[in-house]
Scaffold this active site. Structure first.
Site, PDB file in Angstrom:
ATOM      1  N   HIS A  17       0.965  -0.979   0.244  1.00 55.71           N
ATOM      2  CA  HIS A  17      -0.262   0.239  -0.005  1.00 55.71           C
ATOM      3  C   HIS A  17       0.113   1.347   0.310  1.00 55.71           C
ATOM      4  O   HIS A  17       0.670   2.023  -0.467  1.00 55.71           O
ATOM      5  CB  HIS A  17      -1.207  -0.087   0.929  1.00 55.71           C
ATOM      6  N   LYS A  41     -18.091  -6.074   8.655  1.00 49.22           N
ATOM      7  CA  LYS A  41     -16.791  -6.804   8.107  1.00 49.22           C
ATOM      8  C   LYS A  41     -16.141  -6.982   9.312  1.00 49.22           C
ATOM      9  O   LYS A  41     -15.698  -6.470  10.720  1.00 49.22           O
ATOM     10  CB  LYS A  41     -16.113  -5.827   7.370  1.00 49.22           C
ATOM     11  N   ARG A  90      -2.393  -6.586  -7.940  1.00 49.91           N
ATOM     12  CA  ARG A  90      -1.520  -6.928  -8.155  1.00 49.91           C
ATOM     13  C   ARG A  90      -1.718  -8.432  -9.083  1.00 49.91           C
ATOM     14  O   ARG A  90      -0.796  -9.332  -9.690  1.00 49.91           O
ATOM     15  CB  ARG A  90      -1.089  -7.861  -6.780  1.00 49.91           C
ATOM     16  N   SER A 127      -3.177  -7.851   2.789  1.00 54.19           N
ATOM     17  CA  SER A 127      -3.818  -7.820   4.410  1.00 54.19           C
ATOM     18  C   SER A 127      -3.665  -9.191   4.939  1.00 54.19           C
ATOM     19  O   SER A 127      -3.480  -9.316   5.759  1.00 54.19           O
ATOM     20  CB  SER A 127      -4.363  -7.039   4.273  1.00 54.19           C
TER      21      SER A 127
END
Ligand code: ADP
Length: 145
Positions: A17, A41, A90, A127
């Protein structure tokens, strides 16, 4: 002023990030890192810790701000007069996912999404990976800026 929102969960904020933010500083006058807060979440790292940790990284960079938001990213972007949404890619998986969201956001608000490719050496960093290692008691400092 070219203002970009960099939205994400950042649970936690990784060197992947950070690299996107540093590179995007060459493109935008201001970057607002938006930590999207989703009440449904499950989060591993507490929101206030994530906010403080990211703010500390950019203490000496006045062109980067960090904020928490809930609701739609386009609404957050509009509130801040941001013309761009910044995201990192990615893999082809990321690419497909980002395309749908970018299309919806463009239709909703006219805001353009700008994608930057990850550095190859960071392509495996997520993450999720960092959270998994952390939950098994591993040292995750090499993944954190
Ligand atoms: P979200 O939950 O919205 O996917 P993340 O916090 O996982 O948010 O990621 C925020 C953005 O950063 C996304 O665009 C994601 O593709 C990108 N990103 C995550 N890890 C990397 C990395 N290693 N290199 C480049 N971009 C990354």
């Amino acid at each position: 002023m070219r203002i970009a929102i960099f939205p994400g969960s950042f649970d936690p904020f990784t060197i992947g990030h950070h690299d996107i933010v540093l590179r995007a500083l060459n493109l935008f006058d201001e970057i607002i890192i938006g930590i999207g807060h989703n009440y449904t979440k499950r989060e591993t790292f507490p929101l206030c810790e994530r906010l403080a940790a990211i703010q500390r990284i950019y203490d000496n960079e006045p062109r980067v701000r960090v904020e928490v938001y809930d609701g739609l990213t386009v609404d957050f972007a509009t509130q801040h007069n941001a013309q761009f949404i910044l995201r990192g890619v990615r893999s082809t998986l990321d690419f497909e996912y980002e395309r749908n969201i970018a299309e919806a956001n463009k239709q909703l608000s006219g805001i353009e999404t700008v994608l930057l490719y990850t550095r190859p050496e960071y392509a495996h960093i997520s993450s999720t990976l960092v959270r998994d290692l952390h939950s098994h008691g591993k040292d995750i400092s090499q993944y954190l800026p």
